[in-house]
Design an enzyme around this catalytic site. Structure first.
Site, PDB file in Angstrom:
ATOM      1  N   ASP A  45       0.820  -1.218   0.000  1.00  0.00           N
ATOM      2  CA  ASP A  45       0.000   0.000   0.000  1.00  0.00           C
ATOM      3  C   ASP A  45       0.851   1.264   0.000  1.00  0.00           C
ATOM      4  OD1 ASP A  45       0.505   0.721   2.931  1.00  0.00           O
ATOM      5  OD2 ASP A  45      -0.353  -1.271   3.104  1.00  0.00           O
ATOM      6  N   ASP A  90       6.632  -5.333   6.879  1.00  0.00           N
ATOM      7  CA  ASP A  90       5.250  -4.825   6.925  1.00  0.00           C
ATOM      8  C   ASP A  90       4.344  -5.903   6.331  1.00  0.00           C
ATOM      9  OD1 ASP A  90       2.962  -3.371   6.968  1.00  0.00           O
ATOM     10  OD2 ASP A  90       3.623  -1.854   5.518  1.00  0.00           O
TER      11      ASP A  90
HETATM   12  N1  SPD Z   1      -4.329  -7.825  11.164  1.00  0.00           N
HETATM   13  C1  SPD Z   1      -3.739  -6.934  10.229  1.00  0.00           C
HETATM   14  C2  SPD Z   1      -2.245  -6.942  10.223  1.00  0.00           C
HETATM   15  C3  SPD Z   1      -1.777  -6.161   9.059  1.00  0.00           C
HETATM   16  C4  SPD Z   1      -0.393  -5.709   9.130  1.00  0.00           C
HETATM   17  N2  SPD Z   1       0.065  -5.083   7.901  1.00  0.00           N
HETATM   18  C5  SPD Z   1      -0.630  -3.952   7.470  1.00  0.00           C
HETATM   19  C6  SPD Z   1      -0.047  -3.347   6.236  1.00  0.00           C
HETATM   20  C7  SPD Z   1      -0.151  -1.859   6.233  1.00  0.00           C
HETATM   21  N3  SPD Z   1       0.830  -1.253   5.416  1.00  0.00           N
END
Ligand code: SPD
Length: 298
Positions: free
Chosen positions: A91, A160
């Site tokens: 994202d 991430d």
């Molecule tokens: N339970 C949701 C965990 C998500 C972690 N990653 C989110 C990505 C945002 N850039």
């Protein structure tokens, strides 16, 4: 995810025990990629929301906490971060925060799913806009394979990832984190999203044990992500030598806090103050010792 178009609600179900719902104004994007379903909906309360396999990844209204937390603590712990790698994070929110640090020469985004990048670029421009910066090198590849081929390359690595199910599962094991450690430069640091101590305590404990088996320095920190199950979330800072504050430059902290919605010099310290139940969760043996031996200072 429930069929948002029919009843105008989107929901995330957790362990078949809890279901959280948000009213949807409009479904903007729905696709099945090679790896997962990708949805972007415009919600009444949280703004636009990205979901992968029906799990909330980010929303326009609360994304700042997550992206500032995963990025600035490790970036500020390195004296001069030039080469940065983000694994996952298609994202673009983590890359946006990384690029706020003027020392960065190259920020590699290694995301397995092209559709996450494309849909975020189209429908989440305030989050994904930084992906067009010339310092960004986008690699649409499996992060586990990429990291294994890049020894001693990066000053900061940020994991991430999605949750440890689906395509994200391959980013939660000993081999992967050993390769992350090997991919770091001498003073390199890394941080990863490490799940919720409320809704996933066993995952938090297991990931912490895993990281302690690889890195000499492992420090967990927390903040609130209201759209994630459990609301309270953890990230974990790891390095081969320095702690999160050993090499911090107050002038860099001052410059970064001016650009942030959540992060500032006080939050930077406070996020490492773990409640007793999280200390007990991740270090059950040292917890009792620390409680009895550390002097009270108020
Ligand atoms: N339970 C949701 C965990 C998500 C972690 N990653 C989110 C990505 C945002 N850039």
């Amino acid at each position: 995810m429930s069929p948002a178009n029919q009843d105008l609600w989107v929901s995330e179900r957790f362990k078949d025990a809890v279901e959280t719902r948000w009213r949807v104004k409009e479904t903007l994007y729905h696709a099945q990629s090679e790896f997962q379903t990708v949805d972007i909906v415009d919600t009444e309360f949280w703004g636009r929301m990205l979901l992968l396999d029906g799990l909330v990844m980010t929303t326009e209204k609360d994304e700042h906490t997550y992206h500032e937390m995963i990025t600035h603590t490790p970036m500020l712990a390195h004296p001069n971060p030039k080469q940065v790698l983000v694994i996952g994070g298609g994202d673009g929110g983590t890359i946006r925060e990384v690029l706020k640090h003027p020392s960065v020469e190259r920020a590699v985004l290694c995301e397995i799913d092209q559709l996450v990048i494309d849909s975020s670029r189209e429908f989440l421009p305030s989050i994904a806009g930084a992906l067009d910066d010339p310092r960004v090198d986008i690699q649409v590849r499996d992060g586990a394979a990429y990291i294994a081929q890049h020894a001693n390359t990066f000053d900061v690595i940020l994991i991430d990832s999605t949750d440890p199910i689906g395509p994200g599962a391959r980013l939660f094991n000993h081999e992967f984190y050993t390769n992350v450690k090997n991919a770091l430069s001498e003073q390199g640091v890394m941080a990863a999203q490490t799940e919720s101590p409320i809704s996933q305590p066993s995952e938090v404990r297991e990931i912490n044990t895993l990281l302690n088996g690889v890195f000499p320095v492992v420090k967990t920190y927390t903040n609130m992500i209201p759209t994630y199950p459990g609301n309270q979330w953890t990230w974990t800072f790891c390095s081969k030598q320095q702690g999160p504050f050993d090499l911090v430059d107050a002038k860099r902290v001052e410059a970064i806090e001016k650009t942030c919605r959540v992060f500032n010099r006080h939050v930077h310290r406070a996020i490492f103050a773990l409640p007793n139940y999280i200390q007990e969760m991740i270090a059950p043996h040292s917890f009792l010792y620390a409680k009895q031996s550390e002097p009270l200072s108020v």
